[in-house]
Scaffold this motif. Structure first.
Motif, PDB file in Angstrom:
ATOM      1  N   MET A   1      -1.077   3.496   3.812  1.00 36.05           N
ATOM      2  CA  MET A   1      -1.903   2.450   3.224  1.00 36.05           C
ATOM      3  C   MET A   1      -2.031   1.303   4.228  1.00 36.05           C
ATOM      4  O   MET A   1      -1.033   0.774   4.700  1.00 36.05           O
ATOM      5  N   ILE A   2      -3.270   0.933   4.542  1.00 41.68           N
ATOM      6  CA  ILE A   2      -3.526  -0.144   5.492  1.00 41.68           C
ATOM      7  C   ILE A   2      -3.836  -1.413   4.704  1.00 41.68           C
ATOM      8  O   ILE A   2      -4.785  -1.441   3.922  1.00 41.68           O
TER       9      ILE A   2
ATOM     10  N   HIS B   1     -10.123  -2.742  -8.139  1.00 40.98           N
ATOM     11  CA  HIS B   1     -10.775  -2.475  -6.864  1.00 40.98           C
ATOM     12  C   HIS B   1     -11.907  -3.491  -6.704  1.00 40.98           C
ATOM     13  O   HIS B   1     -12.762  -3.614  -7.586  1.00 40.98           O
TER      14      HIS B   1
ATOM     15  N   ILE C   1      -5.001  -5.287   4.370  1.00 40.82           N
ATOM     16  CA  ILE C   1      -5.876  -6.257   5.031  1.00 40.82           C
ATOM     17  C   ILE C   1      -5.803  -7.573   4.254  1.00 40.82           C
ATOM     18  O   ILE C   1      -5.866  -7.575   3.021  1.00 40.82           O
TER      19      ILE C   1
ATOM     20  N   THR D   1     -16.995  -5.517   2.499  1.00 43.49           N
ATOM     21  CA  THR D   1     -15.616  -5.091   2.690  1.00 43.49           C
ATOM     22  C   THR D   1     -14.955  -4.943   1.319  1.00 43.49           C
ATOM     23  O   THR D   1     -15.531  -5.304   0.302  1.00 43.49           O
ATOM     24  N   GLY D   2     -13.745  -4.403   1.304  1.00 40.03           N
ATOM     25  CA  GLY D   2     -13.057  -4.303   0.022  1.00 40.03           C
ATOM     26  C   GLY D   2     -12.050  -3.188  -0.008  1.00 40.03           C
ATOM     27  O   GLY D   2     -11.897  -2.439   0.965  1.00 40.03           O
ATOM     28  N   GLY D   3     -11.373  -3.091  -1.137  1.00 38.22           N
ATOM     29  CA  GLY D   3     -10.354  -2.070  -1.314  1.00 38.22           C
ATOM     30  C   GLY D   3      -9.610  -2.273  -2.619  1.00 38.22           C
ATOM     31  O   GLY D   3     -10.072  -3.007  -3.507  1.00 38.22           O
ATOM     32  N   HIS D   4      -8.482  -1.616  -2.688  1.00 38.90           N
ATOM     33  CA  HIS D   4      -7.574  -1.737  -3.837  1.00 38.90           C
ATOM     34  C   HIS D   4      -6.928  -3.121  -3.722  1.00 38.90           C
ATOM     35  O   HIS D   4      -6.217  -3.402  -2.759  1.00 38.90           O
TER      36      HIS D   4
ATOM     37  N   PHE E   1      -5.973  -6.691   0.251  1.00 32.01           N
ATOM     38  CA  PHE E   1      -6.310  -5.399  -0.347  1.00 32.01           C
ATOM     39  C   PHE E   1      -5.857  -4.275   0.572  1.00 32.01           C
ATOM     40  O   PHE E   1      -5.573  -4.504   1.747  1.00 32.01           O
ATOM     41  N   VAL E   2      -5.761  -3.079   0.035  1.00 38.12           N
ATOM     42  CA  VAL E   2      -5.350  -1.913   0.819  1.00 38.12           C
ATOM     43  C   VAL E   2      -6.377  -0.797   0.706  1.00 38.12           C
ATOM     44  O   VAL E   2      -7.082  -0.683  -0.290  1.00 38.12           O
ATOM     45  N   ASN E   3      -6.416  -0.005   1.788  1.00 41.57           N
ATOM     46  CA  ASN E   3      -7.178   1.233   1.791  1.00 41.57           C
ATOM     47  C   ASN E   3      -6.294   2.310   2.387  1.00 41.57           C
ATOM     48  O   ASN E   3      -5.276   2.019   3.021  1.00 41.57           O
ATOM     49  N   VAL E   4      -6.713   3.536   2.191  1.00 38.28           N
ATOM     50  CA  VAL E   4      -5.890   4.656   2.626  1.00 38.28           C
ATOM     51  C   VAL E   4      -6.396   5.170   3.984  1.00 38.28           C
ATOM     52  O   VAL E   4      -7.596   5.202   4.247  1.00 38.28           O
ATOM     53  N   ARG E   5      -5.466   5.511   4.838  1.00 45.13           N
ATOM     54  CA  ARG E   5      -5.769   5.995   6.180  1.00 45.13           C
ATOM     55  C   ARG E   5      -6.443   7.380   6.081  1.00 45.13           C
ATOM     56  O   ARG E   5      -6.088   8.173   5.195  1.00 45.13           O
ATOM     57  N   PRO E   6      -7.399   7.667   6.999  1.00 50.47           N
ATOM     58  CA  PRO E   6      -8.021   9.002   6.969  1.00 50.47           C
ATOM     59  C   PRO E   6      -6.969  10.107   7.122  1.00 50.47           C
ATOM     60  O   PRO E   6      -5.939   9.901   7.760  1.00 50.47           O
TER      61      PRO E   6
ATOM     62  N   THR F   1      -4.918  11.252   5.137  1.00 53.12           N
ATOM     63  CA  THR F   1      -3.711  11.109   4.331  1.00 53.12           C
ATOM     64  C   THR F   1      -3.653  12.221   3.285  1.00 53.12           C
ATOM     65  O   THR F   1      -4.675  12.602   2.723  1.00 53.12           O
TER      66      THR F   1
END
Lengths: 155, 155, 155
Positions: C71-72, C103, C74, C114-117, C55-60, C62
């Protein structure tokens, strides 16, 4: 005085919307509700991303009634993936205006997840929201003398 | 023996409920289901706050079948904002009683989020739950010989 | 060019499915959609457990447009309880194929979440998914020139 209840309602009208960057989440939901004549609504699905969020959580060992100092407010610029947005709106007993009650769950770049009872948020890239109109209900929102919060109460 | 399936069903009846402080979440859902004749149900929306929660998560690297020692149980007094409550109930193949399957996500005062497969919970201030009745389904819950957990199985 | 919109749609057909261990979540959803003729769909409820997630999350901090390096990603073996799965699919403007936007929120054995896109996932023990078919909509997915991501756009 208030008491528990369970009432049979209908989801009678569904609105699919996409919010745009920088839109205020609460203002946008109010506008959609007004434009589509939705007096009582529930979020059936919502994903996207948010920024400039303010949310609260309750301090451990808090009792009822909840006092202002029991609520911890967190403000974060983000942006964050919006992993879940649950909530509803019902008319205020006082003036009939929609009282929006939202809980948001947000993903961060470490993989950790944050969130709480949402007070403010703006859309980062998008918000894809599916809203249901609840009909056949007569409940409203009013300040409860038990919890000291705005609660769903039946007339 | 069990196999995947996908079946067309209807959401034919919706109940809006508000639970009160100290109510047992599982007992209250069972009562609502019984009072409104809902045999198979799904939570369409739920927010509020919980306390005295017990939930489990699975240990990393766990395989199938899941053993009791693979599940880590966590008990927390809270209270917590209930950020998301997903789940359903279907009748047990054995005795027809509803098997309630709930996953809860809870906000904490640090902003961190906790949660898991919910075993017990009481309402803190409120729980606003919108429940859908699934009709046209013939699936039930039974212990799977593959996973060793209660799973949705088709007759 | 794109703009906000809100349109009245219907949820006209609901599919209850149970996925089995090792199934690819994205492939299974595509198959269910195809088998049941669902062109535009929304996840109304989903719980279970997942493994092999990406999954991905966005960096602060951004901004828009979002760049790949913002996009980070994991990757985690898990398994995890699937605490929430929100999302939808709409046809791609380019080729009509469903673009699945999910999501996920996942519980870990420490109690942290935990989680993300979600980009990839396999089912661990089960996935109980209730999918709604959205009809009366003409929106599709296309790469936005503003956000540089696949967005819901109206024709």
């Amino acid at each position: 005085m208030h008491k528990p209840y369970a009432e049979e309602v209908k989801i009678d009208g569904i609105v699919l919307s996409r919010l745009m960057p920088d839109e205020d989440l609460f203002a946008s939901l109010k506008k959609i509700a007004k434009d589509h004549g939705i007096e009582r609504g529930v979020i059936l699905s919502a994903i996207g991303s948010l920024k400039n969020v303010v949310f609260v959580n309750v301090r451990p060992h808090t009792g009822i009634p909840v006092k202002t100092e029991d609520m911890i407010e967190i403000e974060e610029g983000g942006p964050f993936e919006l992993l879940s947005l649950e909530g509803n709106f019902f008319p205020s007993q006082e003036d009939g205006e929609p009282v929006i009650h939202l809980h948001a769950i947000l993903g961060t770049s470490s993989g950790a997840v944050t969130g709480g009872h949402l007070l403010k948020a703006r859309v980062f890239t998008t918000a894809e929201i599916i809203l249901g109109s609840l009909t056949g209900s007569s409940v409203y929102k009013a300040k409860s003398d038990v919890t000291q919060r705005m609660e769903l109460l039946k007339g």
